[in-house]
Design an enzyme around this catalytic site. Structure first.
Site, PDB file in Angstrom:
ATOM      1  N   HIS A 130     -10.828  -1.650  11.514  1.00  0.00           N
ATOM      2  CA  HIS A 130      -9.712  -2.518  11.110  1.00  0.00           C
ATOM      3  C   HIS A 130      -9.530  -3.579  12.204  1.00  0.00           C
ATOM      4  O   HIS A 130      -8.600  -3.500  13.003  1.00  0.00           O
ATOM      5  CB  HIS A 130      -8.465  -1.629  10.974  1.00  0.00           C
ATOM      6  CG  HIS A 130      -7.311  -2.285  10.284  1.00  0.00           C
ATOM      7  ND1 HIS A 130      -6.037  -1.780  10.366  1.00  0.00           N
ATOM      8  CD2 HIS A 130      -7.224  -3.386   9.496  1.00  0.00           C
ATOM      9  CE1 HIS A 130      -5.221  -2.543   9.656  1.00  0.00           C
ATOM     10  NE2 HIS A 130      -5.903  -3.507   9.120  1.00  0.00           N
ATOM     11  N   ARG A 190       0.852  -1.192   0.000  1.00  0.00           N
ATOM     12  CA  ARG A 190       0.000   0.000   0.000  1.00  0.00           C
ATOM     13  C   ARG A 190       0.883   1.236   0.000  1.00  0.00           C
ATOM     14  O   ARG A 190       1.998   1.215   0.519  1.00  0.00           O
ATOM     15  CB  ARG A 190      -0.885   0.021   1.248  1.00  0.00           C
ATOM     16  CG  ARG A 190      -2.030  -0.963   1.209  1.00  0.00           C
ATOM     17  CD  ARG A 190      -2.960  -0.782   2.387  1.00  0.00           C
ATOM     18  NE  ARG A 190      -2.377  -1.154   3.641  1.00  0.00           N
ATOM     19  CZ  ARG A 190      -1.943  -0.299   4.551  1.00  0.00           C
ATOM     20  NH1 ARG A 190      -2.035   1.004   4.352  1.00  0.00           N
ATOM     21  NH2 ARG A 190      -1.426  -0.733   5.672  1.00  0.00           N
ATOM     22  N   TYR A 217      -1.022  -3.833  -7.116  1.00  0.00           N
ATOM     23  CA  TYR A 217      -0.844  -4.527  -5.839  1.00  0.00           C
ATOM     24  C   TYR A 217      -2.171  -4.561  -5.070  1.00  0.00           C
ATOM     25  O   TYR A 217      -2.861  -3.533  -4.966  1.00  0.00           O
ATOM     26  CB  TYR A 217       0.256  -3.843  -4.989  1.00  0.00           C
ATOM     27  CG  TYR A 217       0.184  -4.326  -3.562  1.00  0.00           C
ATOM     28  CD1 TYR A 217       0.672  -5.586  -3.234  1.00  0.00           C
ATOM     29  CD2 TYR A 217      -0.457  -3.582  -2.577  1.00  0.00           C
ATOM     30  CE1 TYR A 217       0.528  -6.085  -1.947  1.00  0.00           C
ATOM     31  CE2 TYR A 217      -0.607  -4.062  -1.290  1.00  0.00           C
ATOM     32  CZ  TYR A 217      -0.111  -5.318  -0.983  1.00  0.00           C
ATOM     33  OH  TYR A 217      -0.265  -5.811   0.280  1.00  0.00           O
ATOM     34  N   SER A 253      -1.216  -2.925  11.136  1.00  0.00           N
ATOM     35  CA  SER A 253      -0.747  -3.921  10.181  1.00  0.00           C
ATOM     36  C   SER A 253       0.528  -4.564  10.726  1.00  0.00           C
ATOM     37  O   SER A 253       1.351  -3.888  11.343  1.00  0.00           O
ATOM     38  CB  SER A 253      -0.454  -3.264   8.838  1.00  0.00           C
ATOM     39  OG  SER A 253      -1.571  -2.524   8.418  1.00  0.00           O
ATOM     40  N   CYS A 284       0.941  -6.791  13.142  1.00  0.00           N
ATOM     41  CA  CYS A 284       1.017  -7.055  14.585  1.00  0.00           C
ATOM     42  C   CYS A 284       0.299  -8.362  14.937  1.00  0.00           C
ATOM     43  O   CYS A 284      -0.020  -8.614  16.093  1.00  0.00           O
ATOM     44  CB  CYS A 284       0.420  -5.909  15.383  1.00  0.00           C
ATOM     45  SG  CYS A 284       1.500  -4.469  15.467  1.00  0.00           S
ATOM     46  N   ARG A 293       1.943 -12.274  -0.276  1.00  0.00           N
ATOM     47  CA  ARG A 293       0.589 -12.544   0.230  1.00  0.00           C
ATOM     48  C   ARG A 293       0.013 -13.851  -0.281  1.00  0.00           C
ATOM     49  O   ARG A 293       0.407 -14.346  -1.328  1.00  0.00           O
ATOM     50  CB  ARG A 293      -0.346 -11.415  -0.237  1.00  0.00           C
ATOM     51  CG  ARG A 293       0.041 -10.021   0.239  1.00  0.00           C
ATOM     52  CD  ARG A 293      -0.436  -9.807   1.640  1.00  0.00           C
ATOM     53  NE  ARG A 293      -0.018  -8.528   2.180  1.00  0.00           N
ATOM     54  CZ  ARG A 293      -0.707  -7.862   3.103  1.00  0.00           C
ATOM     55  NH1 ARG A 293      -1.838  -8.346   3.574  1.00  0.00           N
ATOM     56  NH2 ARG A 293      -0.251  -6.725   3.586  1.00  0.00           N
ATOM     57  N   LYS A 302      -9.512  -2.232   1.569  1.00  0.00           N
ATOM     58  CA  LYS A 302      -9.188  -1.033   2.347  1.00  0.00           C
ATOM     59  C   LYS A 302      -9.968   0.189   1.839  1.00  0.00           C
ATOM     60  O   LYS A 302     -10.439   1.010   2.623  1.00  0.00           O
ATOM     61  CB  LYS A 302      -7.690  -0.753   2.293  1.00  0.00           C
ATOM     62  CG  LYS A 302      -6.826  -1.902   2.762  1.00  0.00           C
ATOM     63  CD  LYS A 302      -7.070  -2.256   4.209  1.00  0.00           C
ATOM     64  CE  LYS A 302      -6.064  -3.280   4.721  1.00  0.00           C
ATOM     65  NZ  LYS A 302      -6.321  -3.653   6.094  1.00  0.00           N
ATOM     66  N   ASP A 319      -9.447  -9.132   9.409  1.00  0.00           N
ATOM     67  CA  ASP A 319      -8.923  -7.803   9.056  1.00  0.00           C
ATOM     68  C   ASP A 319      -9.934  -6.668   9.217  1.00  0.00           C
ATOM     69  O   ASP A 319      -9.558  -5.581   9.612  1.00  0.00           O
ATOM     70  CB  ASP A 319      -8.416  -7.835   7.606  1.00  0.00           C
ATOM     71  CG  ASP A 319      -7.546  -6.635   7.256  1.00  0.00           C
ATOM     72  OD1 ASP A 319      -6.708  -6.247   8.093  1.00  0.00           O
ATOM     73  OD2 ASP A 319      -7.704  -6.078   6.151  1.00  0.00           O
TER      74      ASP A 319
HETATM   75  C1  OXD Z   1      -2.920  -4.120   5.935  1.00  0.00           C
HETATM   76  C2  OXD Z   1      -3.508  -5.293   5.273  1.00  0.00           C
HETATM   77  O1  OXD Z   1      -1.973  -3.552   5.413  1.00  0.00           O
HETATM   78  O2  OXD Z   1      -4.414  -5.890   5.856  1.00  0.00           O
HETATM   79  O3  OXD Z   1      -3.416  -3.752   7.007  1.00  0.00           O
HETATM   80  O4  OXD Z   1      -3.107  -5.632   4.142  1.00  0.00           O
HETATM   81 MN    MN Z   2      -5.175  -4.847   7.517  1.00  0.00          MN
END
Ligand code: OXD
Ligand code: MN
Length: 596
Positions: free
Chosen positions: A230, A73, A201, A252, A254, A380, A210, A281
């Site tokens: 989130h 991102r 991406y 993100s 964690c 991913r 998102k 998520d």
């Molecule tokens: C993030 C994701 O970056 O879930 O939070 O991809």
């Molecule tokens: Mn996320």
């Protein structure tokens, strides 16, 4: 060219307008059928966009590589385009909508030349449910279509549910030249519109995730009296079969996906406890008729980070990704045509292509140097939720699940204790607003740079952060029986920089205390920051930890906290004049209690 691919005049008119700009060779409606998806996969295999993996070991799995400059991102190129700058707030990048449309129109102009436009009608949440919101994404990328088919609910039934309404999110995406300098991820919340150009991406181009389910949805939630967060959603089933659900918001990287799919430690497994994943998520939350807060996961799949996922850290995620999955930017093990990533196992592949498409030399691999990795650190897997062994049977329940506790968390080496409970909803909102995470220098003993990430939503709130906190406060008044709010930190380190708490499945020991607090069956210690467990109330059976270690994990260092308060005040100032005054009151109270 026939632009009337649906029976909705608003959809057709918008497609015609966009087609006029991007000039596709054709317009193809994605109907959600397996036949169409299979034909697209074949096409992507022929063009090299996808590589088919070992059908026996990884049935229906594919590998894709993005451009090397397009792997994550891009927050600095993400914009919230409200008419008034102050409505986007100080934390977001802002562009004036007209100016943004004009600028991006030039980048979109003719960008589909020679390629068809795929029209993806999709739903976030179960089609037809109270939670459901519909979107249509236009894209020139088969990879995007195939990912959206996994991540969202796609098909003609979405168009049927939309009927002749104009209430849908209009998403336009073009890979264009994947040019970093002209990459823009722009949101027009007042127009229900998202434009994304020059990226391929996932986080930038799977517009349901998102862009819609957090940025646009947070804006809609404020307007309509609900919340888009989130957050993972996890169910804990006790031996009597009763299930309590929690949501948890972590920045993100964690460990949200790991917590969402956690496997109970032996002590709980033996007693008959089970855990169920509803989401990893994103959570959409509404007040139910019963006065409780109810949550759904609006997505239909997992877009998980591959590196670090293994049989110990997250066996459920690993098993989920073993079929029907699209892998992006992982390493390709040519020996058996499978995939590999750092942290999967210790068998470094010797005959392997790295994420950039080059032959990989394992003898040059240096754990501390990310540039030597075979898989990109942000590689991913896009996997179907329904392949998850611990998927909750409420996953497709249109009503969602009732939430008992909300858990905030971050990565802090010293400040935040293992767990504490807020004193009230308002104090809980304060706890969420001061969330922070440190960059991961922790392993070397150094304390990393603190990044404030309120409610883990810093990159995802589609309006002013102060207004967002006010919305949280307002929601609290709407929920007769609100969840209790907690904060956790799995990442405290000792003097050598090593993590003290084992993490992963053992995090359930902390969740059990949280649930006991919600049930009112356990006492707590009143500390300056909130309620903490008595050390004996966290079950350490089977762990290599003493009560003294736990006391260390729960310790509140007043000096460090007072220092942190200065950082919080700075951050509030940066957020600006819409910070609710009660949050300043909470901050002053905290400082006072710490100084007593
Ligand atoms: C993030 C994701 O970056 O879930 O939070 O991809
Ligand atoms: Mn996320």
């Amino acid at each position: 060219m026939n632009t009337n691919v649906t029976s909705n005049k608003y959809v057709n008119a918008w497609i015609a307008e966009m087609a006029e700009m991007v000039k596709p060779s054709d317009i193809i409606l994605i109907d959600g059928s397996e036949e169409q998806a299979e034909a697209l996969r074949k096409q992507a295999l022929a063009s090299g966009e996808l590589i088919k993996l070992n059908e026996e070991k990884l049935p229906n799995c594919y590998l894709h590589r993005t451009a090397v400059n397009d792997v994550a991102r891009v927050e600095n190129r993400t914009f919230i385009c409200t008419r008034k700058k102050e409505d986007a707030g100080n934390i977001n990048n802002w562009m004036e909508p007209k100016e943004c449309y004009a600028k991006l129109s030039k980048l979109f102009a003719g960008s589909y030349k020679g390629k068809p436009m795929y029209v993806i009608p999709y739903s976030m949440s179960v089609v037809g449910s109270d939670f459901a919101k519909y979107g249509i994404e236009l894209t020139d990328s088969i990879y995007v279509v195939l990912n959206m088919l996994i991540m969202t609910r796609v098909g003609k039934n979405v168009l049927e549910a939309l009927g002749d309404s104009d209430n849908f999110i209009k998403g336009l995406h073009a890979c264009a030249n994947v040019d970093e300098e002209n990459r823009y991820i722009c949101h027009f919340p007042e127009d229900n519109t998202i434009w994304s150009v020059n990226s391929a991406y996932g986080g930038n181009v799977l517009l349901g995730k998102k862009c819609f389910a957090l940025r646009i949805a947070s804006y809609l939630g404020r307007k309509e009296g609900w919340m888009a967060e989130h957050m993972l959603i996890l169910g804990i089933e006790n031996p009597e079969g009763e299930i309590k659900y929690i949501t948890a918001a972590f920045p993100s990287a964690c460990g949200k996906t790991n917590l969402a799919m956690l496997i109970p430690p032996e002590i709980y497994k033996k007693k008959g406890y089970k855990t169920w994943c509803v989401g990893d998520d994103i959570a959409w939350l509404r007040v139910g008729k019963d006065g409780r807060l109810w949550a759904v996961n609006p997505e239909n799949g997992f877009f998980g980070v591959a590196p670090g996922t293994n049989e110990h850290s997250n066996p459920n995620a690993l098993h989920t990704a073993m079929r029907d999955t699209i892998f992006t930017n992982v390493a390709h093990n040519l020996d058996d045509n499978t995939v590999w990533w750092e942290g999967l196992n210790d068998n470094l592949p010797t005959n392997c292509i790295d994420w950039k498409g080059n032959k990989w030399d394992p003898s040059k691999y240096d754990k501390k140097d990310k540039t030597t990795c075979a898989a990109h650190p942000n590689s991913r897997f896009t996997a179907k939720a329904t392949n998850c062994p611990c998927l909750s049977d409420k996953f497709n329940d249109p009503a969602g699940v009732p939430i008992t506790a909300i858990v905030f968390g971050g990565r802090r080496a010293k400040t935040a204790p293992l767990v504490y409970q807020s004193r009230s909803w308002q104090h809980g909102v304060f706890v969420g607003s001061i969330m922070a995470s440190e960059t991961t220098a922790a392993a070397a003993g150094a304390v990393g740079v603190v990044r404030r990430d309120p409610m883990a939503m810093r990159p995802f709130v589609g309006y002013d952060m102060g207004d967002y906190w006010q919305h949280w406060l307002d929601m609290g008044k709407m929920i007769a029986n609100p969840p209790k709010i907690f904060h956790v930190n799995w990442f405290r380190t000792d003097e050598n920089g090593h993590f003290i708490w084992p993490g992963f499945g053992d995090n359930m020991r902390v969740i059990m205390w949280i649930l006991a607090r919600c049930a009112g069956t356990v006492d707590a210690v009143d500390t300056p920051i909130g309620y903490e467990p008595r050390p004996e109330d966290i079950d350490l059976t089977g762990l290599d930890l003493t009560i003294d270690d736990l006391k260390g994990l729960l310790n509140v260092d007043r000096k460090l906290w007072l220092e942190d308060c200065k950082g919080i005040r700075e951050f509030y100032k940066q957020v600006g004049d819409r910070v609710p005054s009660v949050l300043y009151d909470e901050l002053a109270d905290l400082e006072k209690r710490l100084s007593e």
